[in-house]
Enzyme design. Structure first.
Site, short mmCIF file in Angstrom:
data_model
loop_
_atom_site.label_atom_id
_atom_site.label_comp_id
_atom_site.label_asym_id
_atom_site.label_seq_id
_atom_site.Cartn_x
_atom_site.Cartn_y
_atom_site.Cartn_z
N ASN A 32 -8.33 -29.33 4.35
CA ASN A 32 -6.88 -29.09 4.22
C ASN A 32 -6.47 -27.80 4.93
OD1 ASN A 32 -7.81 -27.11 2.54
ND2 ASN A 32 -6.76 -27.82 0.69
N ASP A 58 -6.32 -33.14 1.53
CA ASP A 58 -6.73 -32.31 0.41
C ASP A 58 -7.55 -33.16 -0.55
OD1 ASP A 58 -6.78 -30.67 -1.93
OD2 ASP A 58 -4.99 -29.64 -1.17
N PHE A 80 -18.70 -29.27 1.55
CA PHE A 80 -18.48 -27.81 1.61
C PHE A 80 -17.15 -27.41 0.99
CE2 PHE A 80 -21.04 -28.50 5.53
CZ PHE A 80 -22.04 -27.58 5.33
N SER A 124 -24.71 -22.19 -4.68
CA SER A 124 -24.81 -20.78 -4.31
C SER A 124 -25.86 -20.08 -5.16
CB SER A 124 -23.45 -20.12 -4.55
OG SER A 124 -23.56 -18.72 -4.50
N TYR A 148 -15.80 -18.62 -10.13
CA TYR A 148 -16.26 -19.29 -8.90
C TYR A 148 -17.68 -19.84 -9.11
CZ TYR A 148 -18.78 -19.60 -4.48
OH TYR A 148 -19.61 -20.03 -3.46
N LYS A 152 -19.56 -23.84 -9.35
CA LYS A 152 -20.78 -24.32 -8.68
C LYS A 152 -21.76 -24.89 -9.71
CE LYS A 152 -19.62 -23.29 -4.51
NZ LYS A 152 -19.17 -24.41 -3.68
N ARG A 291 -19.46 -1.93 -7.09
CA ARG A 291 -18.51 -3.03 -7.27
C ARG A 291 -18.89 -3.78 -8.54
NH1 ARG A 291 -18.07 -7.59 -2.58
NH2 ARG A 291 -20.16 -8.06 -3.33
P1 NAD Z 1 -14.85 -21.62 4.11
O1 NAD Z 1 -13.70 -21.19 3.28
O2 NAD Z 1 -14.92 -21.13 5.51
O3 NAD Z 1 -14.93 -23.21 4.15
C1 NAD Z 1 -14.47 -24.01 3.09
C2 NAD Z 1 -13.53 -25.04 3.69
O4 NAD Z 1 -13.04 -25.92 2.66
C3 NAD Z 1 -12.30 -24.41 4.33
O5 NAD Z 1 -12.17 -24.90 5.66
C4 NAD Z 1 -11.14 -24.85 3.45
O6 NAD Z 1 -9.96 -25.02 4.21
C5 NAD Z 1 -11.67 -26.14 2.87
N1 NAD Z 1 -11.11 -26.53 1.57
C6 NAD Z 1 -11.03 -25.78 0.43
N2 NAD Z 1 -10.47 -26.51 -0.56
C7 NAD Z 1 -10.20 -27.74 -0.05
C8 NAD Z 1 -9.62 -28.92 -0.57
N3 NAD Z 1 -9.18 -28.99 -1.84
N4 NAD Z 1 -9.50 -30.00 0.23
C9 NAD Z 1 -9.91 -29.95 1.52
N5 NAD Z 1 -10.46 -28.85 2.07
C10 NAD Z 1 -10.60 -27.76 1.30
O7 NAD Z 1 -16.17 -21.24 3.33
P2 NAD Z 1 -17.70 -21.30 3.79
O8 NAD Z 1 -18.21 -19.92 3.79
O9 NAD Z 1 -17.86 -22.12 4.98
O10 NAD Z 1 -18.32 -22.01 2.52
C11 NAD Z 1 -18.54 -23.41 2.48
C12 NAD Z 1 -19.09 -23.79 1.11
O11 NAD Z 1 -20.28 -23.08 0.86
C13 NAD Z 1 -18.14 -23.44 -0.04
O12 NAD Z 1 -18.23 -24.48 -1.02
C14 NAD Z 1 -18.71 -22.16 -0.58
O13 NAD Z 1 -18.42 -21.97 -1.95
C15 NAD Z 1 -20.20 -22.38 -0.37
N6 NAD Z 1 -20.95 -21.12 -0.27
C16 NAD Z 1 -20.57 -20.19 0.64
C17 NAD Z 1 -21.26 -18.98 0.72
C18 NAD Z 1 -20.84 -17.92 1.70
O14 NAD Z 1 -21.23 -16.78 1.53
N7 NAD Z 1 -20.09 -18.22 2.75
C19 NAD Z 1 -22.35 -18.75 -0.13
C20 NAD Z 1 -22.72 -19.74 -1.04
C21 NAD Z 1 -22.01 -20.93 -1.09
C1 UD1 Z 2 -21.02 -12.34 -2.82
C2 UD1 Z 2 -20.47 -13.03 -4.05
C3 UD1 Z 2 -21.41 -14.14 -4.48
C4 UD1 Z 2 -21.71 -15.09 -3.32
C5 UD1 Z 2 -22.29 -14.26 -2.18
C6 UD1 Z 2 -22.65 -15.07 -0.97
C7 UD1 Z 2 -19.26 -11.23 -5.23
C8 UD1 Z 2 -19.25 -10.34 -6.41
N1 UD1 Z 2 -20.32 -12.04 -5.12
O1 UD1 Z 2 -22.14 -11.67 -3.23
O2 UD1 Z 2 -20.86 -14.88 -5.53
O3 UD1 Z 2 -22.63 -16.07 -3.71
O4 UD1 Z 2 -21.31 -13.27 -1.80
O5 UD1 Z 2 -21.52 -15.34 -0.23
O6 UD1 Z 2 -18.35 -11.25 -4.42
N2 UD1 Z 2 -20.83 -4.50 0.14
C9 UD1 Z 2 -20.41 -3.24 0.44
N3 UD1 Z 2 -19.17 -3.07 1.01
C10 UD1 Z 2 -18.36 -4.11 1.31
C11 UD1 Z 2 -18.80 -5.43 1.02
C12 UD1 Z 2 -20.04 -5.58 0.42
O7 UD1 Z 2 -21.11 -2.25 0.18
O8 UD1 Z 2 -17.25 -3.90 1.83
C13 UD1 Z 2 -22.16 -4.68 -0.47
C14 UD1 Z 2 -22.09 -5.34 -1.84
O9 UD1 Z 2 -21.95 -4.39 -2.84
C15 UD1 Z 2 -23.44 -6.03 -1.86
C16 UD1 Z 2 -23.76 -6.36 -0.39
O10 UD1 Z 2 -22.90 -5.51 0.37
O11 UD1 Z 2 -24.40 -5.16 -2.33
C17 UD1 Z 2 -23.47 -7.79 -0.05
O12 UD1 Z 2 -22.17 -8.11 -0.47
P1 UD1 Z 2 -21.49 -9.52 -0.22
O13 UD1 Z 2 -21.54 -9.85 1.22
O14 UD1 Z 2 -20.17 -9.52 -0.90
O15 UD1 Z 2 -22.48 -10.56 -0.94
P2 UD1 Z 2 -22.99 -10.63 -2.47
O16 UD1 Z 2 -22.78 -9.37 -3.17
O17 UD1 Z 2 -24.35 -11.15 -2.44
#
Ligand code: NAD
Ligand code: UD1
Length: 335
Positions: A32, A58, A80, A124, A148, A152, A291
Site C-alpha cells: 500500500n 492494503d 513482509f 524479528s 510491535y 510478531k 534508549r
Molecule cells: P518496510 O517498511 O520498508 O517494508 C514494509 C512494507 O510493507 C512497506 O513497503 C509498507 O508500505 C508495506 N505495508 C505496511 N502495511 C501494509 C498493509 N497493511 N498493506 C500493504 N502493505 C503494507 O520495512 P522492512 O524493513 O522492509 O521490513 C519488512 C518486514 O520485516 C516487516 O514486517 C518488519 O517488521 C520485518 N522486520 C524488519 C526488520 C528491520 O530492521 N528492517 C527487522 C526484523 C523484522
Molecule cells: C531495533 C528495534 C527492534 C528491531 C531491531 C531490528 C527498538 C527499541 N528496537 O532494535 O525491535 O527488531 O531494531 O530492526 O527500536 N543506536 C544509537 N543511536 C541511534 C540509533 C541506534 O546509539 O541513533 C544504538 C541503539 O541504542 C542500539 C544500536 O544502535 O544499541 C542498534 O539500534 P537499532 O538499529 O535501533 O536496532 P535495535 O536496537 O537492535
C-alpha cells in the site's frame, strides 16, 4: 514458482524481489506504499531485467487481497507487509495491532480459501524479549516487550496454530536480526521516512550531511567498549535467506523457525568506525543516555539455518557499510 511478496516495495522486500527473480521465480507484489515508494520496484526491474507485477493494495482490505489471488496463480507467499517502528507502536498500539494482525489474518484466510498454503513470514529477533541469554536459539521461549514485537509473536502463534490444525501448510518463521546495507549497485536501499530509528540509516544521514551528529544511546553498558552490541546482517544475505527458506519448505509441510543473523555481535562504535572507513570521513557523535527498552547485547545462534538451509551470511560489517554508503551517497534524499 510464482511468488506473492507482500510489502515488496519496502526495504527488505525490494531486495528479496530481486533475489527471487535472480533465482528464476516470477514475482507479484502487494504493497500500500505506506512506508515505501513504487520507485524501488522500478529500479529492481532495471536490475533484474524483469518487472514484478505490482498491485497497490492494503492487506486490511480482504476483497482487494482476494482480487490479487483471483488474477494470478500464486504458488507461495513471502509476507513482509507490516508496520515496524517500536516507539510508534508504543504510542499507537491499536494502529499496529490492526495493521499487522488484521492484514495477516486477511492474507491467511484468502490463502486458505484459494489453496495456497505456503508462507514465509518476517519475524524479528525482538520476539526473544528481555530474559533470554545470548546467543538466541530458536527453541527458546519467546516474549516480546513492546506492541510491535507482540504483533510478531502473535502472528507466529497464529501460524503455529494453523500448521498444527492443517498439515498441508508449509510455514517458515524467519527471525531477522539487524538488517543493514543495500544492493551493491547503489540503486536500491533503505529509505526511512522522517528521523531514522535505526543506527545505520542514522549514521548514513549524518555522513551525507542531512543530520549533524549521531547520538550514541549509552556508553556505560557492560560490553567491551560500553556501547550495545547487535548482530548486523547484510540485506542481500537476508534476501537470499528467504529464497533458501522458500526452497526448503516447498514440499515439506510443517512450521519451521530460523534465526537469520551472522552469529556475531558488533558494537555501536565498531559500526561507526566501519562506516567512517567506508565513507572516508569522520562522523561526529556524542554519547548520550540509554534508549529505553534497549538490551545491552544480543546476537543469533545461526546454526539451524546453516544446517537446514545451507545458508549463512557471507558479507561483513565493512561490506554492509560500503554498500549502505554507496546507496546513500548516490541517493542523498532516498527515492
Ligand atoms: P518496510 O517498511 O520498508 O517494508 C514494509 C512494507 O510493507 C512497506 O513497503 C509498507 O508500505 C508495506 N505495508 C505496511 N502495511 C501494509 C498493509 N497493511 N498493506 C500493504 N502493505 C503494507 O520495512 P522492512 O524493513 O522492509 O521490513 C519488512 C518486514 O520485516 C516487516 O514486517 C518488519 O517488521 C520485518 N522486520 C524488519 C526488520 C528491520 O530492521 N528492517 C527487522 C526484523 C523484522
Ligand atoms: C531495533 C528495534 C527492534 C528491531 C531491531 C531490528 C527498538 C527499541 N528496537 O532494535 O525491535 O527488531 O531494531 O530492526 O527500536 N543506536 C544509537 N543511536 C541511534 C540509533 C541506534 O546509539 O541513533 C544504538 C541503539 O541504542 C542500539 C544500536 O544502535 O544499541 C542498534 O539500534 P537499532 O538499529 O535501533 O536496532 P535495535 O536496537 O537492535
Amino acid at each position: 514458482m510464482r511468488i506473492l511478496v507482500t510489502g515488496g516495495a519496502g526495504y527488505i522486500g525490494s531486495h528479496t524481489v530481486l533475489s527471487l527473480q535472480q533465482a528464476g521465480h516470477e514475482v507479484v507484489v502487494i504493497d500500500n506504499l505506506v512506508n515505501s515508494s513504487a520507485e524501488s520496484l522500478r529500479r529492481v526491474a532495471e536490475l533484474s531485467g524483469t518487472p514484478a507485477v505490482f498491485h497497490r493494495a492494503d492487506l486490511v482490505d480482504e476483497s482487494a487481497v482476494d482480487a490479487v489471488f483471483a488474477g494470478h496463480a500464486i504458488d507461495a507467499v513471502i509476507h513482509f507487509a507490516g508496520l515496524k517502528a517500536v516507539g510508534e507502536s508504543v504510542r499507537e498500539p491499536l494502529h499496529y495491532y490492526y495493521n499487522n494482525l488484521v492484514g495477516t489474518l486477511n492474507l491467511l484466510r484468502v490463502m486458505d480459501r484459494r489453496g495456497v498454503r505456503s508462507i514465509v513470514f518476517s519475524s524479528s529477533a525482538t520476539v526473544y524479549g528481555e530474559h533470554n541469554p545470548v546467543p538466541y536459539l530458536e527453541k527458546m521461549e519467546i516474549g516480546a516487550n513492546n506492541p510491535y514485537g507482540r504483533t510478531k509473536e502473535q502472528v507466529e502463534d497464529i501460524l503455529a496454530d494453523l500448521g498444527a490444525a492443517d498439515s498441508r501448510w508449509q510455514i517458515a518463521l524467519l527471525r531477522y536480526f539487524n538488517p543493514v546495507g543495500a544492493h551493491p549497485s547503489g540503486r536500491i536501499g533503505e529509505d526511512p521516512q522522517g528521523v531514522p530509528n535505526n543506527l545505520v540509516p542514522f549514521i548514513a544521514q549524518v555522513a551525507v550531511g542531512r543530520r549533524e551528529k549521531l547520538m550514541v544511546f549509552g556508553g556505560d553498558y557492560d560490553t567491551p567498549d560500553g556501547t550495545c552490541q547487535r548482530d548486523y546482517i547484510h540485506v542481500v544475505d537476508l534476501a537470499d535467506g528467504h529464497v533458501a527458506a522458500l526452497d526448503h519448505i516447498t514440499g515439506r509441510p510443517g512450521v519451521y523457525r530460523w534465526n537469520l543473523g551472522s552469529g556475531k555481535g558488533s558494537s555501536v562504535l565498531e559500526v561507526l568506525r566501519a562506516f567512517e572507513k567506508a565513507a572516508g570521513k569522520r562522523i561526529p557523535y556524542e554519547i548520550t543516555g540509554r534508549r529505553s527498552g534497549d538490551l545491552p547485547a544480543f546476537w543469533a545462534d545461526a546454526s539451524s539455518a546453516l544446517a537446514d538451509l545451507s545458508w549463512s551470511t557471507t558479507r561483513t560489517v565493512d561490506q554492509m557499510c560500503e554498500d549502505h554508503w554507496r546507496w546513500q551517497k548516490n541517493n542523498p534524499q532516498g527515492y
